[in-house]
Write a protein that holds these residues in place. Structure first.
Motif, PDB file in Angstrom:
ATOM      1  N   LYS A  78      32.166 104.965  39.765  1.00 24.75           N
ATOM      2  CA  LYS A  78      32.431 103.580  39.491  1.00 24.75           C
ATOM      3  C   LYS A  78      34.073 103.773  39.584  1.00 24.75           C
ATOM      4  N   ILE A  79      34.713 104.654  39.078  1.00 22.53           N
ATOM      5  CA  ILE A  79      36.070 104.957  39.184  1.00 22.53           C
ATOM      6  C   ILE A  79      36.423 104.835  40.725  1.00 22.53           C
ATOM      7  N   GLU A  80      35.782 105.717  41.474  1.00 24.00           N
ATOM      8  CA  GLU A  80      35.918 105.646  42.773  1.00 24.00           C
ATOM      9  C   GLU A  80      36.089 104.279  43.557  1.00 24.00           C
ATOM     10  N   ARG A  81      34.955 103.709  43.223  1.00 26.41           N
ATOM     11  CA  ARG A  81      34.894 102.401  44.012  1.00 26.41           C
ATOM     12  C   ARG A  81      36.144 101.361  43.533  1.00 26.41           C
ATOM     13  N   GLU A  82      36.444 101.421  42.133  1.00 29.97           N
ATOM     14  CA  GLU A  82      37.540 100.603  41.787  1.00 29.97           C
ATOM     15  C   GLU A  82      38.962 101.095  42.271  1.00 29.97           C
ATOM     16  N   PHE A  83      39.185 102.521  42.623  1.00 29.55           N
ATOM     17  CA  PHE A  83      40.345 102.706  42.660  1.00 29.55           C
ATOM     18  C   PHE A  83      40.807 103.485  44.085  1.00 29.55           C
ATOM     19  N   GLU A  84      39.814 103.539  44.829  1.00 32.18           N
ATOM     20  CA  GLU A  84      39.975 104.141  46.231  1.00 32.18           C
ATOM     21  C   GLU A  84      40.818 103.707  47.265  1.00 32.18           C
ATOM     22  N   PHE A  85      41.221 102.365  46.954  1.00 30.59           N
ATOM     23  CA  PHE A  85      42.004 101.551  47.972  1.00 30.59           C
ATOM     24  C   PHE A  85      43.419 101.968  47.905  1.00 30.59           C
ATOM     25  N   GLU A  86      43.918 102.132  48.946  1.00 30.43           N
ATOM     26  CA  GLU A  86      45.427 102.544  49.191  1.00 30.43           C
ATOM     27  C   GLU A  86      46.054 101.317  48.253  1.00 30.43           C
ATOM     28  N   GLY A  87      47.294 101.959  47.620  1.00 21.31           N
ATOM     29  CA  GLY A  87      47.907 101.021  46.823  1.00 21.31           C
ATOM     30  C   GLY A  87      47.616 100.664  45.523  1.00 21.31           C
ATOM     31  N   SER A  88      46.389 100.974  45.155  1.00 18.69           N
ATOM     32  CA  SER A  88      45.991 100.891  43.621  1.00 18.69           C
ATOM     33  C   SER A  88      46.284 101.542  42.850  1.00 18.69           C
ATOM     34  N   LEU A  89      46.947 102.725  43.222  1.00 17.53           N
ATOM     35  CA  LEU A  89      47.539 103.817  42.324  1.00 17.53           C
ATOM     36  C   LEU A  89      48.897 104.304  43.309  1.00 17.53           C
ATOM     37  N   PRO A  90      49.635 105.108  42.387  1.00 19.34           N
ATOM     38  CA  PRO A  90      50.956 105.316  43.087  1.00 19.34           C
ATOM     39  C   PRO A  90      50.690 106.527  44.132  1.00 19.34           C
ATOM     40  N   LEU A  91      49.559 107.233  43.831  1.00 21.33           N
ATOM     41  CA  LEU A  91      49.407 108.350  44.785  1.00 21.33           C
ATOM     42  C   LEU A  91      47.878 107.954  45.035  1.00 21.33           C
ATOM     43  N   SER A  92      47.198 108.907  45.903  1.00 16.13           N
ATOM     44  CA  SER A  92      45.690 108.494  46.346  1.00 16.13           C
ATOM     45  C   SER A  92      44.948 108.898  45.232  1.00 16.13           C
ATOM     46  N   LEU A  93      43.764 108.182  45.085  1.00 17.42           N
ATOM     47  CA  LEU A  93      42.844 108.720  43.868  1.00 17.42           C
ATOM     48  C   LEU A  93      42.661 110.048  44.090  1.00 17.42           C
ATOM     49  N   ASN A  94      42.457 110.562  45.191  1.00 14.85           N
ATOM     50  CA  ASN A  94      42.071 111.903  45.369  1.00 14.85           C
ATOM     51  C   ASN A  94      43.097 113.045  44.724  1.00 14.85           C
ATOM     52  N   THR A  95      44.290 112.566  44.865  1.00 17.25           N
ATOM     53  CA  THR A  95      45.220 113.368  44.119  1.00 17.25           C
ATOM     54  C   THR A  95      44.847 113.496  42.746  1.00 17.25           C
ATOM     55  N   TYR A  96      44.804 112.496  41.952  1.00 17.14           N
ATOM     56  CA  TYR A  96      44.365 112.395  40.755  1.00 17.14           C
ATOM     57  C   TYR A  96      43.111 112.893  40.112  1.00 17.14           C
ATOM     58  N   LYS A  97      42.091 112.993  41.109  1.00 15.52           N
ATOM     59  CA  LYS A  97      40.774 113.648  40.773  1.00 15.52           C
ATOM     60  C   LYS A  97      41.220 115.153  40.903  1.00 15.52           C
ATOM     61  N   ARG A  98      41.907 115.744  41.927  1.00 16.23           N
ATOM     62  CA  ARG A  98      41.977 117.197  42.377  1.00 16.23           C
ATOM     63  C   ARG A  98      42.789 117.699  41.346  1.00 16.23           C
ATOM     64  N   ILE A  99      43.988 117.050  41.086  1.00 17.02           N
ATOM     65  CA  ILE A  99      45.137 117.688  40.114  1.00 17.02           C
ATOM     66  C   ILE A  99      45.418 116.905  38.856  1.00 17.02           C
ATOM     67  N   ASN A 100      45.160 117.913  37.779  1.00 17.39           N
ATOM     68  CA  ASN A 100      45.250 117.292  36.554  1.00 17.39           C
ATOM     69  C   ASN A 100      44.689 116.127  35.957  1.00 17.39           C
ATOM     70  N   SER A 101      43.585 115.846  36.657  1.00 18.40           N
ATOM     71  CA  SER A 101      42.882 114.738  36.006  1.00 18.40           C
ATOM     72  C   SER A 101      42.870 114.534  34.579  1.00 18.40           C
ATOM     73  N   GLN A 102      42.867 115.586  33.707  1.00 18.93           N
ATOM     74  CA  GLN A 102      42.904 115.322  32.271  1.00 18.93           C
ATOM     75  C   GLN A 102      43.922 114.547  31.711  1.00 18.93           C
ATOM     76  N   CYS A 103      44.857 114.233  32.460  1.00 24.61           N
ATOM     77  CA  CYS A 103      45.801 113.309  31.980  1.00 24.61           C
ATOM     78  C   CYS A 103      45.929 111.984  32.227  1.00 24.61           C
ATOM     79  N   VAL A 104      45.115 111.622  33.063  1.00 29.55           N
ATOM     80  CA  VAL A 104      44.782 110.156  33.697  1.00 29.55           C
ATOM     81  C   VAL A 104      43.391 109.662  33.727  1.00 29.55           C
TER      82      VAL A 104
END
Ligand SMILES: O=C(O)CCC(=O)C(=O)O
Length: 290
Positions: free
Chosen positions: A37-63
């Motif tokens: 559900k998070i992926e569907r909501e935030f995978e579009f470019e511009g919805s987050l400062p960096l790509s969703l992939n970055t937040y999933k792969r690195i330090n996802s516990q913060c966000v």
């Protein structure tokens, strides 16, 4: 034999242990649905400062609150306690996802190579499957007893199909016969030592392979390459304060947590880029994930 009926002595014999049942398949599916559900909501470019992939792969516990929720799960912490003791810090949580029939791999490596931590014993990685992890879907492969080696030389390949930040690869040929396939059902977990040589092959199956790697530390351990470092106290107490403590996120991708995520990446990049090619920008192009 521990409370959960698992003989953790094998961890210190082999450098890993599996399978440890944490969630039922139904509970694992519910976490997978939450993630998707998070992926569907935030995978579009511009919805987050960096790509969703970055937040999933690195330090996802913060966000991402669900990443922290899993890392704080009692059964997970009970298993981790058997390895590093009753005082437990969460250092990072990373989603390792391989899409069906994709070329993504993880080259054989030892985790501790680039983490900047001063001790080999006070850390462990828990890897929890949210989908089937087997040979076809590209499960992890461990080399038995390889944790008895020191940190061995690695090459940075920066290959685009490698899920690791630098595509780091151990400069030792690992024979197929020496790889133990870590087969896990959704909801099962493995624990591995940071010196265990491991990696994973392509996902040739029709389903996604979704794993969550949680890096736990005993508070006695120190970060020696970055000027400072951060962690969440998950259990027990921290008498050492080698890591600056922060609280788990309350909501998904809040501005405050996104700013902290950026800060954390900058602080940690000193350790994670140590020894890398001069001028490598870990936020560059598709290697943004660092
Ligand atoms: O998910 C994978 O295939 C590899 C993960 C990994 O290298 C790790 O958790 O240390």
């Amino acid at each position: 034999m521990s409370k959960n009926g698992i003989s953790f002595e094998n961890y210190w014999k082999d450098g890993y242990i599996f399978p440890i049942e944490i969630f039922s398949e139904k509970e694992a599916l519910s976490y997978r649905n939450k993630l998707e559900k998070i992926e569907r909501e935030f995978e579009f470019e511009g919805s987050l400062p960096l790509s969703l992939n970055t937040y999933k792969r690195i330090n996802s516990q913060c966000v991402i609150p669900m990443a922290c929720e899993i890392a704080l799960n009692k059964k997970v912490l009970d298993a981790v306690e058997n390895v590093i003791g009753k005082n437990i810090l969460i250092w990072s949580v990373e989603f390792f996802i391989k899409e069906p029939k994709s070329k993504s791999i993880v080259s054989m490596h030892q985790d501790l190579t680039y983490w900047g931590l001063d001790n080999n014993e006070y850390q462990v990685t828990a890897w929890l499957a949210l989908s089937i992890s087997n040979k076809n879907s590209g499960c992890m492969d461990f080399v038995k007893e390889s944790f008895r080696n020191p940190i061995l030389p690695h090459n940075d390949t920066f290959s685009k199909d490698n899920l690791l930040s630098r595509g780091q690869e151990i400069k030792v040929d690992i024979l197929e016969k020496d790889k133990v396939h870590i087969i896990l059902k959704p909801g099962e977990m493995s624990l591995h030592h940071g010196l265990t040589i491991h990696g994973s092959g392509q996902n040739i199956s029709n389903d996604r392979r979704i794993g969550i790697a949680i890096r736990y530390l005993n508070p006695k351990i120190k970060q020696i390459h970055a000027d400072k470092d951060y962690a969440i106290l998950a259990r027990g107490e921290d008498k050492y304060n080698h890591f600056i403590k922060y609280e788990p996120p309350n909501s998904l991708f809040s501005k405050k947590d996104l700013d902290f995520h950026l800060h954390l990446r900058k602080v940690q990049s000193k350790a994670l880029t140590k020894g890398s090619r001069k001028g490598v920008n870990l936020y560059q192009g598709n290697r943004e994930i660092a």
